[in-house]
Design a protein around this motif. Structure first.
Motif, PDB file in Angstrom:
ATOM      1  N   TYR A 135       0.823  -1.210   0.000  1.00 42.76           N
ATOM      2  CA  TYR A 135       0.000   0.000   0.000  1.00 42.76           C
ATOM      3  C   TYR A 135       0.857   1.260   0.000  1.00 42.76           C
ATOM      4  O   TYR A 135       0.552   2.239  -0.679  1.00 42.76           O
ATOM      5  CB  TYR A 135      -0.930   0.000   1.212  1.00 42.76           C
ATOM      6  N   TYR A 184      -1.850  -1.266  -5.004  1.00 46.41           N
ATOM      7  CA  TYR A 184      -3.029  -1.314  -4.145  1.00 46.41           C
ATOM      8  C   TYR A 184      -3.784  -2.636  -4.267  1.00 46.41           C
ATOM      9  O   TYR A 184      -4.346  -3.135  -3.285  1.00 46.41           O
ATOM     10  CB  TYR A 184      -3.970  -0.153  -4.472  1.00 46.41           C
ATOM     11  N   CYS A 222      -9.572   0.640   2.263  1.00 44.82           N
ATOM     12  CA  CYS A 222      -9.457   0.452   0.810  1.00 44.82           C
ATOM     13  C   CYS A 222     -10.823   0.522   0.147  1.00 44.82           C
ATOM     14  O   CYS A 222     -10.978   1.143  -0.911  1.00 44.82           O
ATOM     15  CB  CYS A 222      -8.785  -0.894   0.508  1.00 44.82           C
TER      16      CYS A 222
END
Length: 318
Positions: free
Chosen positions: A109, A118, A143
């Motif tokens: 990340y 990601y 997320c």
């Protein structure tokens, strides 16, 4: 006499552990490293800890691989090396060790030690989250909320925050409170939001303390009280929480003039694990009313006043 007996027992246990480790027994290697890391029955020594973790990690002990990753990640007993940290986290993660899966997700990340990705971050967070890892559940929720690595879905974000909150994860209480405050992924419920903010605030989380203080100042789902507003906002000020400092300057009716150094409390948005618990702060996301919006000087991403790193490009902001 009891303490003396305990010391003798511990000394004998350490003698046996050291003997087993020197004989190359994998679990003993890891346990001895852990003792040195924590200072249990021996003087704390990170270099010795890393040495024994390495010996155990080479034999495939997932806990040792994870701990060695932490040593390289943080420079405990070895020179800090994010790439080496990723290597050892991955070895443990591939064996299903949930804390390593979560930390590997954080590496993907943030782009620390490996190219930022990601989608990979979400993959590893999910593997850990499905094993009920509260950090990973929280990170996976962010997320979904931000749409990084996966399609934005407030309902899924709220679901994972809820699961993390049920394990008493402070930041999950806070982010779930935001969901209820704004009606993101759940039916809007200001009372639930205030309750969750209070839980996080009582656990010492500065953004929640500030938001709860504002709620008391505005009379938002709590009985209006300038005394309680001042009490909670001052708790956030003591942690140098930027928005609380600004609020205090803008409301001299509540606060005496204070010197504002505009220190920003916070850390990278995603939590990772350590051997020793850490009281890390994250980006402030809560809104009783809208928060101040700034922009990353590198990529232009919107950032909040509590951010230490840009969530998009990873640039350090303070």
């Amino acid at each position: 006499m009891e303490n003396l007996n305990n010391e003798k027992t511990n000394a004998k246990a350490m003698e046996r552990l050291i003997a087993a480790a020197e004989a190359g027994e994998a679990e003993a290697l890891y346990c001895l490293g852990f003792c040195y890391f924590r200072g249990d029955c021996v003087e704390q020594d990170y270099q010795e800890a890393a040495k024994w973790f390495y010996k155990a990690a080479e034999q495939g002990i997932d806990e040792a691989q994870y701990c060695l990753g932490l040593c390289y990640d943080n420079g405990y007993g070895v020179e800090e090396d994010k790439t080496e940290a990723v290597k050892w986290y991955r070895l443990a993660a591939e064996q299903g060790y949930k804390e390593a899966q979560c930390n590997l997700g954080v590496c993907y990340y943030t782009g620390q030690g490996i190219e930022k990705n990601y989608t990979e971050a979400v993959k590893w967070y999910r593997l850990a989250a499905e094993q009920s890892d509260a950090n990973a559940q929280y990170n996976l929720g962010t997320c979904y909320e931000d749409g990084y690595g996966i399609e934005q879905d407030y309902s899924e974000a709220a679901k994972w925050y809820q699961l993390s909150s049920e394990q008493d994860f402070t930041k999950a209480h806070y982010r779930l409170g935001i969901c209820y405050d704004k009606g993101h992924g759940v039916e809007e419920d200001k009372t639930k939001a205030a309750r969750l903010f209070r839980i996080a605030a009582e656990q010492g989380y500065a953004p929640a303390q500030f938001i709860l203080g504002k709620a008391y100042y505005l009379g938002n789902c709590v009985v209006k009280s300038n005394i309680k507003a001042k009490e909670w906002i001052e708790k956030a000020i003591k942690q140098d929480y930027n928005q609380a400092l600004i609020f205090a300057e803008e409301h001299p009716d509540l606060f005496s003039p204070i010197q504002n150094t505009y220190n920003v409390s916070g850390d990278v948005i995603h939590d990772n694990h350590g051997i020793i618990a850490k009281d890390d702060a994250i980006v402030n996301r809560a809104n009783v009313s809208d928060t101040e919006t700034n922009f990353c000087p590198q990529c232009g991403q919107k950032v909040d006043a509590g951010d230490m790193f840009c969530r998009k490009c990873g640039r350090k902001l303070v």
